[in-house]
Design a protein around this motif. Structure first.
Motif, short mmCIF file in Angstrom:
data_model
loop_
_atom_site.label_atom_id
_atom_site.label_comp_id
_atom_site.label_asym_id
_atom_site.label_seq_id
_atom_site.Cartn_x
_atom_site.Cartn_y
_atom_site.Cartn_z
N THR A 4 46.45 34.88 27.85
CA THR A 4 47.11 36.06 27.94
C THR A 4 46.05 37.34 27.92
OG1 THR A 4 48.99 35.33 26.99
CG2 THR A 4 49.12 37.72 27.24
N LEU A 5 45.38 37.42 26.88
CA LEU A 5 44.28 37.92 26.68
C LEU A 5 43.23 38.09 28.06
CD1 LEU A 5 42.78 40.54 25.14
CD2 LEU A 5 41.33 38.52 24.06
N LEU A 6 42.82 36.99 28.37
CA LEU A 6 41.87 36.81 29.38
C LEU A 6 42.57 37.20 30.94
CD1 LEU A 6 39.74 33.93 28.52
CD2 LEU A 6 38.99 36.20 28.52
N ASP A 7 43.80 37.06 30.92
CA ASP A 7 44.57 37.22 32.17
C ASP A 7 44.54 38.94 32.63
OD1 ASP A 7 46.06 36.62 34.44
OD2 ASP A 7 47.98 37.37 33.39
N CYS A 8 44.15 40.01 31.43
CA CYS A 8 44.49 41.26 31.59
C CYS A 8 43.03 41.44 32.45
CB CYS A 8 44.28 41.89 30.16
SG CYS A 8 45.49 41.79 29.44
N TRP A 9 41.86 40.51 32.66
CA TRP A 9 40.80 40.86 33.40
C TRP A 9 41.16 41.16 34.77
CZ3 TRP A 9 35.71 42.16 32.81
CH2 TRP A 9 35.24 42.03 31.39
N VAL A 10 42.35 40.84 35.42
CA VAL A 10 42.81 41.21 36.78
C VAL A 10 42.64 42.76 36.98
CG1 VAL A 10 44.96 41.37 36.27
CG2 VAL A 10 44.03 40.59 38.43
N VAL A 11 42.68 43.52 35.99
CA VAL A 11 42.80 44.86 36.18
C VAL A 11 41.45 45.60 36.36
CG1 VAL A 11 43.13 47.25 34.86
CG2 VAL A 11 44.81 45.03 34.56
N PRO A 12 40.07 45.36 35.58
CA PRO A 12 38.90 45.92 35.94
C PRO A 12 38.52 45.17 37.24
CG PRO A 12 38.96 44.30 33.99
CD PRO A 12 40.13 44.55 34.13
N TRP A 13 38.81 43.55 37.70
CA TRP A 13 38.50 43.23 38.92
C TRP A 13 39.09 44.17 39.80
CZ3 TRP A 13 34.57 41.07 37.96
CH2 TRP A 13 34.20 39.84 37.21
N VAL A 14 40.14 44.60 39.89
CA VAL A 14 40.98 45.18 40.98
C VAL A 14 40.64 46.68 41.03
CG1 VAL A 14 43.01 46.47 41.39
CG2 VAL A 14 43.44 44.19 40.98
N ILE A 15 39.87 47.28 40.05
CA ILE A 15 39.56 48.79 40.00
C ILE A 15 38.19 48.48 40.62
CG2 ILE A 15 38.40 50.46 38.61
CD1 ILE A 15 40.76 49.98 36.47
N LEU A 16 37.64 47.42 40.26
CA LEU A 16 36.22 47.39 41.02
C LEU A 16 36.22 47.07 42.38
CD1 LEU A 16 32.96 47.25 40.71
CD2 LEU A 16 33.45 44.61 40.37
N LEU A 17 37.14 46.06 43.07
CA LEU A 17 37.31 45.90 44.41
C LEU A 17 37.91 46.96 45.17
CD1 LEU A 17 38.62 42.16 44.18
CD2 LEU A 17 36.28 43.12 44.71
N THR A 54 41.88 35.06 37.74
CA THR A 54 42.04 36.69 37.96
C THR A 54 41.15 37.16 38.84
OG1 THR A 54 40.04 37.18 36.23
CG2 THR A 54 42.29 36.88 35.38
N ILE A 55 40.16 36.86 39.45
CA ILE A 55 39.39 37.16 40.50
C ILE A 55 40.13 36.91 41.89
CG2 ILE A 55 37.30 36.86 41.71
CD1 ILE A 55 35.90 36.05 39.23
N PHE A 56 40.68 35.71 41.77
CA PHE A 56 41.37 35.20 42.94
C PHE A 56 42.82 36.32 43.17
CE2 PHE A 56 39.30 31.15 43.05
CZ PHE A 56 38.86 30.98 44.32
N TYR A 57 43.25 36.64 41.81
CA TYR A 57 44.55 37.45 41.79
C TYR A 57 44.03 38.83 42.33
CZ TYR A 57 48.08 34.73 39.43
OH TYR A 57 49.09 34.01 39.24
N ALA A 58 43.06 39.33 41.73
CA ALA A 58 42.40 40.36 42.17
C ALA A 58 42.30 40.60 43.95
CB ALA A 58 41.19 41.08 41.50
N ILE A 59 41.63 39.66 44.52
CA ILE A 59 41.32 39.54 45.95
C ILE A 59 42.53 39.59 46.68
CG2 ILE A 59 40.22 38.05 47.58
CD1 ILE A 59 38.55 37.18 45.76
N SER A 60 43.64 38.86 46.01
CA SER A 60 44.92 38.91 46.75
C SER A 60 45.72 40.22 46.73
CB SER A 60 45.73 37.77 46.14
OG SER A 60 47.08 37.75 46.65
N ASN A 61 45.69 40.97 45.69
CA ASN A 61 46.31 41.97 45.29
C ASN A 61 45.58 43.16 46.33
OD1 ASN A 61 46.78 41.44 41.80
ND2 ASN A 61 48.12 40.82 43.61
N VAL A 62 44.55 43.25 46.19
CA VAL A 62 43.74 44.16 46.83
C VAL A 62 43.89 44.09 48.50
CG1 VAL A 62 41.22 45.27 47.59
CG2 VAL A 62 42.08 44.70 45.00
#
Length: 338
Positions: free
Chosen positions: A110-123, A178-186
């Motif tokens: 749950t804690l590491l899943d929050c990493w999707v937020v900074p990945w999304v901001i960066l992308l 979370t990296i894959f999630y961020a790519i998908s969301n962006v």
């Protein structure tokens, strides 16, 4: 008052728009909580088939929204290989994060899943040109800190289910997921803001189904053959399918209205919605930190959404400048001829 008038009034009223985005984000978060609960029920029944769960979701999206797309007789607005990348990234994110629960603790995942937020901001910063104010970054940080209160409460209660058999492997799976999630969301944010929403959801369903079907045939075929199907298992799969269908149907609205960062920040409250289910259905006691966490995350969401600014694309600015230059040339030419 017709629909166009209502929509215009809604979009031109900032307060109503913010309230609508917040409510829609919490509806998405609620559907994620339902997905988590049905997934846990499937696990309790002794079924370990995360890819099969996603297969039903992608299939229903392709069937429902694909029928609408065929009825329109509309040609694809985006090349197929971009949708393939989008469906692949979404499918891998779902699989890796769910798989991580077998190796690491719930608290760590749950804690590491929050990493999707900074990945999304960066992308979004690099590829979409989104610029964030300090207030927005502060609101996002407040949301993550609010979620950490839930993790502190779980640690005190000893509900983290131990450290897991291979915590390092589980943590790596979550971070990659979370990296894959961020790519998908962006990618989905870009498509729904510039192309057709129905087409985007359809293609995620189609290519997500194809990718997941191949992976199921390789990784989960033996597991499916060993399952002793019952009414409870079927109902649990159906519950996951319905809740995930609602999630994928509503996600493009939040992505189009406010972007993938606000989208992922809204999903941080899904753990707290799950607590409500535990209270009403399992009659479990809830620590006061859960309520404080919900309040802190809510404040962070309000700060982020109220300080969000719409950026003007460079293409629009260029077109306006060209139009102004053209008007100047026409007027200047008329003056010279006169």
């Amino acid at each position: 008052m017709n629909w166009n008038t209502m929509r215009s009034c809604w979009s031109n009223t900032p307060t109503l728009k913010v309230i609508g985005i917040l409510l829609l984000g919490q509806l998405l978060s609620f559907s994620v909580a339902l997905m988590s609960i049905t997934s846990s029920l499937i696990a309790q029944f002794g079924v370990d088939a995360p890819l099969t769960q996603s297969l039903f979701t992608y299939g229903s999206l392709a069937l429902v929204y694909g029928s609408i797309l065929l009825y329109r007789h509309q040609k694809p607005l985006v090349s197929w290989y971009w949708y393939l990348l989008l469906g692949f990234a979404d499918a891998q994110g779902c699989y890796l994060v769910i798989k991580a629960y077998q190796y690491s603790s719930i608290t760590s995942v749950t804690l590491l899943d929050c990493w999707v937020v900074p990945w999304v901001i960066l992308l979004t910063w690099i590829f979409l040109g989104t610029r964030y104010s300090l207030w927005q970054l502060g609101g996002g940080t407040l949301c993550v800190l609010g979620l950490s209160l839930v993790l502190v409460s779980d640690t005190w209660d000893g509900s983290s289910n131990g450290g897991g058999s291979k915590p390092l492997l589980g943590d790596v799976l979550v971070i990659v997921g979370t990296i894959f999630y961020a790519i998908s969301n962006v990618g989905e944010e870009f498509c729904v803001k510039n192309k057709d929403r129905i087409e985007v959801v359809t293609m995620i369903g189609v290519y997500g189904f194809l990718v997941t079907a191949i992976e199921v045939s390789v990784l989960e075929l033996k597991t499916l053959e060993s399952i002793k199907w019952s009414a409870n298992i079927v109902l649990a799969f159906a519950g996951y399918g319905v809740s995930s269908f609602i999630f994928y149907s509503l996600a493009p609205f939040v992505l189009k209205l406010s972007g993938s960062t606000m989208f992922n920040l809204s999903l941080l409250t899904s753990d707290m919605w799950a607590v409500i289910f535990r209270v009403f259905f399992y009659h479990q006691k809830v620590d006061w930190l859960y309520f404080l966490s919900f309040l802190v995350v809510g404040i962070g969401l309000i700060i982020y959404s109220t300080t969000e600014k719409k950026s003007v694309p460079a293409s629009v600015t260029t077109e306006d400048e060209n139009l102004n230059n053209l008007e100047y040339q026409i007027i200047n030419g008329e003056n010279e001829s006169t």
